[in-house]
Design an enzyme around this catalytic site. Structure first.
Site, mmCIF file in Angstrom:
data_model
loop_
_atom_site.group_PDB
_atom_site.id
_atom_site.type_symbol
_atom_site.label_atom_id
_atom_site.label_comp_id
_atom_site.label_asym_id
_atom_site.label_seq_id
_atom_site.Cartn_x
_atom_site.Cartn_y
_atom_site.Cartn_z
ATOM 1 N N CYS A 145 46.149 -29.933 -5.887
ATOM 2 C CA CYS A 145 45.560 -28.848 -5.041
ATOM 3 C C CYS A 145 46.599 -28.820 -3.842
ATOM 4 O O CYS A 145 47.971 -28.096 -3.896
ATOM 5 C CB CYS A 145 44.058 -29.239 -4.390
ATOM 6 S SG CYS A 145 43.322 -27.903 -3.921
ATOM 7 N N HIS B 28 41.275 -29.650 -9.311
ATOM 8 C CA HIS B 28 41.200 -31.128 -9.353
ATOM 9 C C HIS B 28 40.791 -31.832 -10.708
ATOM 10 O O HIS B 28 39.465 -31.939 -10.727
ATOM 11 C CB HIS B 28 40.019 -31.712 -8.108
ATOM 12 C CG HIS B 28 40.334 -31.274 -6.701
ATOM 13 N ND1 HIS B 28 40.738 -31.898 -5.784
ATOM 14 C CD2 HIS B 28 40.177 -29.912 -6.072
ATOM 15 C CE1 HIS B 28 40.886 -31.250 -4.719
ATOM 16 N NE2 HIS B 28 40.798 -30.072 -4.968
ATOM 17 N N GLU C 279 40.992 -34.735 -11.465
ATOM 18 C CA GLU C 279 40.505 -36.061 -11.051
ATOM 19 C C GLU C 279 38.810 -35.871 -11.521
ATOM 20 O O GLU C 279 38.187 -36.899 -11.608
ATOM 21 C CB GLU C 279 40.752 -36.735 -9.755
ATOM 22 C CG GLU C 279 40.267 -35.969 -8.616
ATOM 23 C CD GLU C 279 41.121 -34.835 -8.088
ATOM 24 O OE1 GLU C 279 41.758 -34.157 -8.940
ATOM 25 O OE2 GLU C 279 40.813 -34.341 -6.936
HETATM 26 N N1 GLN Z 1 44.209 -27.001 2.239
HETATM 27 C C1 GLN Z 1 44.410 -26.446 0.941
HETATM 28 C C2 GLN Z 1 43.649 -25.138 0.599
HETATM 29 O O1 GLN Z 1 42.433 -25.058 1.260
HETATM 30 C C3 GLN Z 1 44.381 -27.416 -0.185
HETATM 31 C C4 GLN Z 1 42.937 -27.876 -0.437
HETATM 32 C C5 GLN Z 1 42.811 -29.068 -1.247
HETATM 33 O O2 GLN Z 1 43.893 -29.855 -1.391
HETATM 34 N N2 GLN Z 1 41.905 -29.460 -1.992
HETATM 35 O O3 GLN Z 1 43.935 -24.636 -0.312
#
Ligand code: GLN
Length: 534
Positions: free
Chosen positions: A383, A510, A512
């Site tokens: 992310c 994600h 994970e």
């Molecule tokens: N802050 C970033 C976004 O909102 C990444 C979010 C995250 O890592 N879950 O796109």
């Protein structure tokens, strides 16, 4: 099975005794005995969901397939049971009050005074029974967050009391407490357990089973004492001794016959043989590694390991799959500077840059991505970790000085990561991100990602507002950072890779959240496999 059975798990004496692991372990055993089981967590705080909570508060926010932002215990439930959970599996006091108050505004209470009993407790009971009413589950395990005696937990305990009364032998209460060891006298003390059971009794709930957390074996005489003082059967006093891995707990609970005791109390047959082969196979691999690697986990919440729970567990699963002991070095992103980066990262076999929000620690994360790229060190960017890799590449390879995400610098001249179109104009924080499972199509067959997944269509869970800015796509491709996975509907870039690198993968989702004991996530498995290659 005719009617759904309900198991309530409460906790006493202190928090953090592992109610989630106990519930997951019991659920696993019951599942292996042939029952369909789900687990629900009731959280006594006033936030509607944990999505707006700082990870320092309760650790990571786990995201379900249907896009619910939930307590991290749901991650344990999925990892143990190998089954997805949903919005219905996590309920907070905030959500309970929200629905009661909106019903009141709607006039549903027909002029009655709205009260904790019966209106709040009815709503709690409704949320508990919803899972059983679908005919999908033989057994619903409900974990009550917090500790008995907390003001916040009172309506939940009252709901348990009422449900036990309604459900009779179709419900049991398991109370988890601590039996401390006094080194000075060499004794295990049962008094805190007695007091905590008294608190439950004051609320009208007689626990059926007591699970005692302990650092030392509890002998029969201590068990007899607890059984007598707390009014439970001797075989319903169960010891839960410290173990090196949470994945050993189901084996320990089996040894204590917790599953059989529960089944007996719920009137369930126990003739089903229990097949632990794949679980034991996993434990075997976990406990007998042939290799080892050190993975740097770069994040800004590393002081609290729970903030990255699912990543840490995905690494455990991937390690076992590779017969590899994975040592995680928790590296604070704010501790990384240009002049210490070599010294801090040179012993690592692979780097993960963790998800995150806001600019704190960004510089260190960018330095870590640069180090991994320049030193051919396996890199998994999750992310924000993917966004960081894109920013780093833009600045140092494409020479776009000051390239950034508009989250960090809204005025950047080169917004290589930008707000998604449908996110513009959203002002509320809670539940407004891109959340839950979306399809991702792998468009580069000759990529590490495709190799790892061994398929072209995958579904992965999201939690973000920003995305790769498509207007820079060609520039990145020309310079050697390729989009290898996209959303088939919107063409949003979901996965990037650097093909000239040993293993450099950034994912906007994600992975994970999808890793379980029986299905380790392919990207983590491949990442560890490449981290092993010298
Ligand atoms: N802050 C970033 C976004 O909102 C990444 C979010 C995250 O890592 N879950 O796109």
């Amino acid at each position: 099975m005719s009617e759904t059975r309900y198991i309530f798990v409460t906790g006493g004496v202190t928090s953090s005794l592992g109610k989630g692991i106990l519930a997951s372990s019991l659920a696993k055993l019951l599942q292996l005995r042939g029952y369909t089981v789900t687990i629900q967590k009731l959280d006594p705080y006033l936030n509607v969901d944990p999505g707006t909570l700082n990870p320092y508060e309760h650790g990571e926010c786990f995201v379900t397939e249907d896009g619910a932002e939930t307590d991290l215990d749901l991650g344990h439930y999925e990892r143990f049971l190998n089954e997805p959970t949903s919005q219905a599996n996590n309920v907070t006091t905030g959500r309970i009050y929200q629905s009661v108050i909106s019903k009141e505004r709607h006039g549903d209470y027909l002029g009655k005074t709205v009260q904790i009993i019966p209106h709040i407790t009815d709503e709690i009971k409704r949320r508990i029974k919803i899972l059983g009413s679908k005919g999908k589950y033989d057994i619903v395990i409900t974990e009550i967050g917090g500790t008995v005696g907390d003001i916040e937990s009172l309506p939940y305990i009252e709901s348990v009391r009422q449900l036990k009364r309604e459900l009779g032998s179709k419900a049991v209460v398991i109370h988890l407490t601590l039996v401390p060891y006094l080194a000075a006298t060499g004794e295990l003390k049962t008094k805190p357990t007695q007091h905590s059971v008294k608190l439950l009794l004051e609320a009208g709930v007689q626990p059926d089973i007591l699970v005692l957390r302990t650092e030392h074996e509890i002998d029969t005489s201590v068990r007899e004492k607890v059984a007598l003082f707390c009014n439970v059967d001797l075989d319903a006093v169960v010891q839960s001794i410290n173990v090196p891995s949470i994945y050993e707990v189901p084996i320990k609970m089996l040894g204590e016959k917790l599953d059989l005791t529960v089944m007996k109390k719920l009137g369930l047959d126990s003739n089903e043989n229990i097949d632990l082969e794949s679980w034991n196979d996993f434990l075997d691999r976990l406990n007998n590694p042939k290799h080892s690697v050190t993975i740097g986990l770069i994040g800004k919440y590393v002081e609290l390991r729970d903030a990255y729970k699912s990543i840490a567990e995905a690494l455990v699963h991937a390690g076992a799959e590779n017969l590899c002991d994975v040592e995680v070095e928790w590296i604070h992103s704010e501790s990384l500077e240009a002049d210490n980066i070599n010294e801090k990262l040179s012993k690592l076999n692979g780097i993960i840059v963790a998800p995150g929000f806001g600019h704190r620690g960004m510089n260190g994360k960018i330095l870590a991505a640069k180090y991994a790229r320049e030193n051919n060190l396996p890199y998994l960017g999750i992310c924000l970790g993917m966004q960081v890799a894109v920013i780093e590449f833009a600045r140092n390879v494409l020479n776009l000085q000051g390239a950034d995400s508009t989250e960090m610098n809204p005025k950047t001249q080169f917004p290589v990561i930008d707000l998604m179109e449908h996110q513009k104009g959203i002002t509320d924080y809670g539940g407004t991100m891109r959340l839950g499972a979306y399809e991702c199509r792998i468009i580069e067959k000759d990529s590490n990602t495709c190799n790892a997944y061994n398929k072209l269509t995958v579904y992965e869970r999201h939690r973000h507002r920003y995305e790769f800015n498509d207007s820079y796509r060609e520039q990145f491709i020309q310079a050697g950072m390729l989009p290898v996975g996209v959303n088939p509907e919107t063409d949003l870039v979901e996965i990037i890779e650097i093909p000239s690198h040993k293993w450099f993968v950034g994912v906007q989702f994600h992975p994970e959240y999808r890793s379980t004991v029986l299905n380790p996530h392919p990207l983590f498995v491949d990442f560890i496999k490449y981290s092993l290659v010298k």
